[in-house]
Design a protein around this motif. Structure first.
Motif, PDB file in Angstrom:
ATOM      1  N   LYS A 267       0.825  -1.206   0.000  1.00  0.00           N
ATOM      2  CA  LYS A 267       0.000   0.000   0.000  1.00  0.00           C
ATOM      3  C   LYS A 267       0.859   1.257   0.000  1.00  0.00           C
ATOM      4  CE  LYS A 267      -4.002  -2.080   2.319  1.00  0.00           C
ATOM      5  NZ  LYS A 267      -4.810  -2.129   3.577  1.00  0.00           N
ATOM      6  N   LEU A 268       1.978   1.215   0.735  1.00  0.00           N
ATOM      7  CA  LEU A 268       2.885   2.358   0.747  1.00  0.00           C
ATOM      8  C   LEU A 268       3.498   2.573  -0.638  1.00  0.00           C
ATOM      9  CD1 LEU A 268       4.715   1.795   4.161  1.00  0.00           C
ATOM     10  CD2 LEU A 268       3.038   3.573   3.620  1.00  0.00           C
ATOM     11  N   SER A 269       3.902   1.469  -1.279  1.00  0.00           N
ATOM     12  CA  SER A 269       4.472   1.571  -2.620  1.00  0.00           C
ATOM     13  C   SER A 269       3.448   2.102  -3.611  1.00  0.00           C
ATOM     14  CB  SER A 269       4.984   0.202  -3.067  1.00  0.00           C
ATOM     15  OG  SER A 269       5.516   0.262  -4.369  1.00  0.00           O
ATOM     16  N   LEU A 270       2.232   1.595  -3.534  1.00  0.00           N
ATOM     17  CA  LEU A 270       1.171   2.050  -4.441  1.00  0.00           C
ATOM     18  C   LEU A 270       0.826   3.508  -4.182  1.00  0.00           C
ATOM     19  CD1 LEU A 270      -0.807   1.210  -6.667  1.00  0.00           C
ATOM     20  CD2 LEU A 270      -2.421   0.541  -4.878  1.00  0.00           C
ATOM     21  N   GLU A 272       2.791   5.843  -3.327  1.00  0.00           N
ATOM     22  CA  GLU A 272       3.793   6.698  -3.980  1.00  0.00           C
ATOM     23  C   GLU A 272       3.397   6.986  -5.424  1.00  0.00           C
ATOM     24  OE1 GLU A 272       7.664   5.040  -3.791  1.00  0.00           O
ATOM     25  OE2 GLU A 272       7.811   5.106  -1.604  1.00  0.00           O
ATOM     26  N   LEU A 273       2.954   5.946  -6.123  1.00  0.00           N
ATOM     27  CA  LEU A 273       2.540   6.118  -7.512  1.00  0.00           C
ATOM     28  C   LEU A 273       1.287   6.984  -7.604  1.00  0.00           C
ATOM     29  CD1 LEU A 273       3.033   2.419  -8.711  1.00  0.00           C
ATOM     30  CD2 LEU A 273       4.583   4.358  -9.075  1.00  0.00           C
ATOM     31  N   VAL A 274       0.339   6.726  -6.729  1.00  0.00           N
ATOM     32  CA  VAL A 274      -0.897   7.512  -6.736  1.00  0.00           C
ATOM     33  C   VAL A 274      -0.606   8.977  -6.441  1.00  0.00           C
ATOM     34  CG1 VAL A 274      -3.124   7.844  -5.586  1.00  0.00           C
ATOM     35  CG2 VAL A 274      -2.326   5.527  -6.117  1.00  0.00           C
ATOM     36  N   HIS A 275       0.245   9.218  -5.450  1.00  0.00           N
ATOM     37  CA  HIS A 275       0.585  10.595  -5.092  1.00  0.00           C
ATOM     38  C   HIS A 275       1.270  11.305  -6.253  1.00  0.00           C
ATOM     39  CE1 HIS A 275       1.654  14.006  -2.559  1.00  0.00           C
ATOM     40  NE2 HIS A 275       2.910  13.903  -2.988  1.00  0.00           N
ATOM     41  N   ASN A 280       0.775  15.306 -10.454  1.00  0.00           N
ATOM     42  CA  ASN A 280       1.297  15.501 -11.810  1.00  0.00           C
ATOM     43  C   ASN A 280       2.817  15.638 -11.788  1.00  0.00           C
ATOM     44  OD1 ASN A 280       0.930  15.699 -14.592  1.00  0.00           O
ATOM     45  ND2 ASN A 280       0.883  17.943 -14.555  1.00  0.00           N
ATOM     46  N   ASP A 281       3.439  14.797 -10.946  1.00  0.00           N
ATOM     47  CA  ASP A 281       4.885  14.856 -10.733  1.00  0.00           C
ATOM     48  C   ASP A 281       5.559  13.790 -11.597  1.00  0.00           C
ATOM     49  OD1 ASP A 281       7.493  14.828  -9.813  1.00  0.00           O
ATOM     50  OD2 ASP A 281       6.952  15.057  -7.705  1.00  0.00           O
ATOM     51  N   GLY A 282       5.960  14.181 -12.792  1.00  0.00           N
ATOM     52  CA  GLY A 282       6.561  13.233 -13.727  1.00  0.00           C
ATOM     53  C   GLY A 282       7.883  12.661 -13.246  1.00  0.00           C
ATOM     54  N   GLN A 283       8.675  13.477 -12.562  1.00  0.00           N
ATOM     55  CA  GLN A 283       9.973  13.007 -12.085  1.00  0.00           C
ATOM     56  C   GLN A 283       9.811  11.917 -11.031  1.00  0.00           C
ATOM     57  OE1 GLN A 283      12.521  16.058 -10.478  1.00  0.00           O
ATOM     58  NE2 GLN A 283      14.225  14.655 -10.089  1.00  0.00           N
ATOM     59  N   ALA A 284       8.923  12.127 -10.060  1.00  0.00           N
ATOM     60  CA  ALA A 284       8.698  11.139  -9.011  1.00  0.00           C
ATOM     61  C   ALA A 284       8.112   9.855  -9.599  1.00  0.00           C
ATOM     62  CB  ALA A 284       7.765  11.710  -7.941  1.00  0.00           C
ATOM     63  N   LEU A 285       7.192  10.007 -10.549  1.00  0.00           N
ATOM     64  CA  LEU A 285       6.587   8.839 -11.173  1.00  0.00           C
ATOM     65  C   LEU A 285       7.636   8.036 -11.931  1.00  0.00           C
ATOM     66  CD1 LEU A 285       4.002   7.263 -11.818  1.00  0.00           C
ATOM     67  CD2 LEU A 285       3.700   8.747 -13.821  1.00  0.00           C
ATOM     68  N   HIS A 286       8.475   8.745 -12.685  1.00  0.00           N
ATOM     69  CA  HIS A 286       9.519   8.063 -13.448  1.00  0.00           C
ATOM     70  C   HIS A 286      10.483   7.328 -12.524  1.00  0.00           C
ATOM     71  CE1 HIS A 286      13.454   7.736 -15.467  1.00  0.00           C
ATOM     72  NE2 HIS A 286      12.734   7.488 -16.553  1.00  0.00           N
TER      73      HIS A 286
END
Length: 300
Positions: A267-270, A272-275, A280-286
């Protein structure tokens, strides 16, 4: 090699072991206990004799000559194996036990079986069980179930986790490893106390997540479209969700604490992706995707 395999359970895993044994070692006798698939296994040439109960098979397994060596393998769910162990301990008083090289089981969860072993009454049967019973777990399988899904090549190249008990005879462990190696498996030692927690991460949580994704789609407006228009991504991600619900509900409940502990981490890992998506943080998502991608590409 053994002269005779006593096989309890002849579904996907048991049937695949029998098929591999018949292909690689046709001289080895295969006796099966399975009220559903036993006779079919005989008809298809995967077994020589079928029994409806373990006791009936054990009564017939007393060898006529001391040179007949046997292995006893449980290819049944953990709770079924656990329920049969007290009767097996009683049967180990019989002469055939002197010709048993090993006893093993293929369960995905070890805790119920170990608890059952601890509950066996003290005596020669329990002592023999502790010396010969070597838990194992082939890291292979299929979303299909039943004897019709059995494959002679299922064990080829598959890692087989061997979790010896402190009381095990070294000869029993060696003989079991030889058995799996002769069928194409790759025996690997795994401490018994690490098995269920590790399998929660390697197998049980992935199955739960696949079931969850498939269940979400099945209950939503795209259920029919997903079934008819899916690509490789959805097919590969949800493949194991086609597994037996009866089997996997049992496995997940038996290992629930380890699975729930991992769900907290997931849930913590997921999140991060949801946040990252919400912001709209492309760097964090990448970064999150790349970390996962790099890890996955290193699979051997």
């Amino acid at each position: 090699m053994i002269d005779r395999l006593l096989l309890v359970g002849c579904g996907l895993m048991g049937g695949s072991v029998a098929a591999a044994l018949r292909a690689q070692w046709p001289s080895v006798q295969v006796w099966v206990v399975d009220p559903v698939f036993g006779e079919q296994a005989v008809e298809e040439g995967l077994a020589h004799r079928a029994f409806t109960s373990m006791q009936a098979m054990l009564d017939q397994a007393k060898p006529s000559a001391p040179s007949i060596s046997q292995g006893l393998l449980f290819a049944t769910p953990a709770q079924v194996t656990a329920g049969l162990l007290p009767g097996l301990a009683q049967a180990l008083h019989l002469p055939f036990s002197e010709n048993l090289l090993w006893i093993s089981e293929l369960g995905s969860v070890k805790a119920p079986v170990l608890k059952a072993m601890q509950g066996v009454a003290e005596g020669p049967g329990r002592q023999a069980l502790q010396m010969l019973f070597v838990p194992s777990h082939p890291m292979t399988g299929s979303e299909q179930s039943g004897l019709q899904a059995a494959e002679a090549t299922l064990l080829q190249g598959a890692r087989v986790l061997i979790s010896r008990l402190p009381e095990n005879q070294p000869e029993a462990v060696d003989s079991l490893e030889l058995f799996f190696s002769s069928l194409g498996g790759l025996p690997i030692a795994l401490p018994l106390e690490e098995h269920d927690e590790l399998l929660a991460a390697l197998s049980h949580l992935p199955h739960l997540l696949a079931f969850g994704l498939a269940g979400m789609l099945a209950s939503g407006p795209y259920a029919a479209a997903a079934q008819s228009l899916h690509g490789g991504g959805l097919r590969d991600t949800t493949r194991i969700a086609g597994s037996s619900a009866e089997l996997w509900s049992g496995i997940l409940l038996q290992n629930r604490e380890a699975v729930l502990a991992l769900m907290t981490q997931y849930k913590l890992s997921l999140s991060e992706l949801v946040h990252a998506l919400e912001a709209n943080d492309g760097q964090a998502l990448h970064q999150s995707l790349d970390r996962a991608s790099q890890w996955r590409r290193q699979f051997s």
